[in-house]
Scaffold this motif. Structure first.
Motif, PDB file in Angstrom:
ATOM      1  N   SER A  58     -64.013  17.653  66.836  1.00  0.00           N
ATOM      2  CA  SER A  58     -64.004  18.315  65.530  1.00  0.00           C
ATOM      3  C   SER A  58     -62.755  17.960  64.729  1.00  0.00           C
ATOM      4  N   GLY A  61     -63.207  14.594  63.338  1.00  0.00           N
ATOM      5  CA  GLY A  61     -64.090  14.704  62.179  1.00  0.00           C
ATOM      6  C   GLY A  61     -63.356  15.224  60.960  1.00  0.00           C
ATOM      7  N   HIS A  64     -61.595  12.626  59.355  1.00  0.00           N
ATOM      8  CA  HIS A  64     -62.487  11.577  58.841  1.00  0.00           C
ATOM      9  C   HIS A  64     -62.071  10.213  59.377  1.00  0.00           C
ATOM     10  N   TYR A 176     -67.354  16.074  66.307  1.00  0.00           N
ATOM     11  CA  TYR A 176     -67.016  15.239  65.144  1.00  0.00           C
ATOM     12  C   TYR A 176     -67.904  15.592  63.948  1.00  0.00           C
ATOM     13  N   HIS A 180     -66.506  17.015  60.529  1.00  0.00           N
ATOM     14  CA  HIS A 180     -66.708  16.163  59.353  1.00  0.00           C
ATOM     15  C   HIS A 180     -67.289  16.950  58.179  1.00  0.00           C
TER      16      HIS A 180
END
Length: 219
Positions: A58, A61, A64, A176, A180
């Motif tokens: 996470s 994400g 990015h 992720y 994101h």
């Protein structure tokens, strides 16, 4: 020193979550060590491996950064694979030499290993190794049972490698995707807590555990 490091784990994760910085080599090294120890140490199943994977995913994400995603997947897959390889031999040594020590017997899941070994289906090794990687209460029993039943080490390694890559890629990628989406951190944390509570509740039910066990035994 080791116990102090483990007790500091929640604080380290909180610091990692609170930081908006990209991962450092030190952070990746710590992640590798945690997953390796969780997998290789027969009595270290209390380390929250799945939580670490989804949290790191996470954060990647939120950054990015697709390269962080791939690097995290690779690091966790290798750590898991090497841990399984070590546990194949280390677990056998511990269970045969010091399994009479109460706290080791408790955390080594020896009763579970005995239960599966009684009627294990010889054609379900791949299912056992792969599914075991995703289930905390089966995870430790996999290398122990493989060694105990004389499952060939090279074949086990191939299955363990496949399971480790699948586990790492799927769990980290889920994290992720969530990260994101740029969901507020408080909401993301709440989602993870709810998922964890539901998962723990289901895994602890006797009916679910018995159903899983029947997948590995003869019918």
């Amino acid at each position: 020193m080791f116990l102090n490091s483990i007790t500091a784990l929640p604080n380290w994760l909180d610091h990692l979550i609170a930081s908006d910085q990209h991962f450092t080599l030190t952070a990746f090294a710590i992640m590798f060590a945690l997953i390796f120890i969780e997998t290789a140490g027969i009595v270290t199943g209390f380390i929250p491996g799945d939580t670490i994977l989804i949290t790191v995913g996470s954060l990647a994400g939120a950054h990015h950064n697709i390269w962080e995603l791939f690097l995290a997947i690779g690091i966790f897959a290798i750590a898991s694979f090497l841990g399984d390889a070590v546990n194949y031999w280390l677990g056998a040594l511990i269970t045969t030499q010091v399994a009479k020590i109460p706290w080791i017997k408790k955390y080594s899941h020896s009763n579970l290993t005995d239960e599966i070994a009684k009627d294990f289906h010889p054609k379900r090794w791949l299912l056992f190794v792969v599914l075991g990687r995703f289930l905390p209460f089966i995870r430790v029993a996999v290398p122990l049972l493989a060694h105990r039943l004389g499952f060939a080490f090279p074949v086990y390694l191939r299955m363990a490698a496949f399971a480790s890559v699948l586990w790492s890629a799927s769990i980290v990628s889920i994290g992720y995707f969530v990260g994101h989406l740029e969901i507020p951190k408080a909401v993301t944390l709440t989602i993870f807590i709810v998922i964890a509570v539901i998962a723990i509740t289901v895994l602890r039910t006797k009916k679910f555990r018995n159903w899983i066990l029947t997948l590995f035994t003869r019918k």
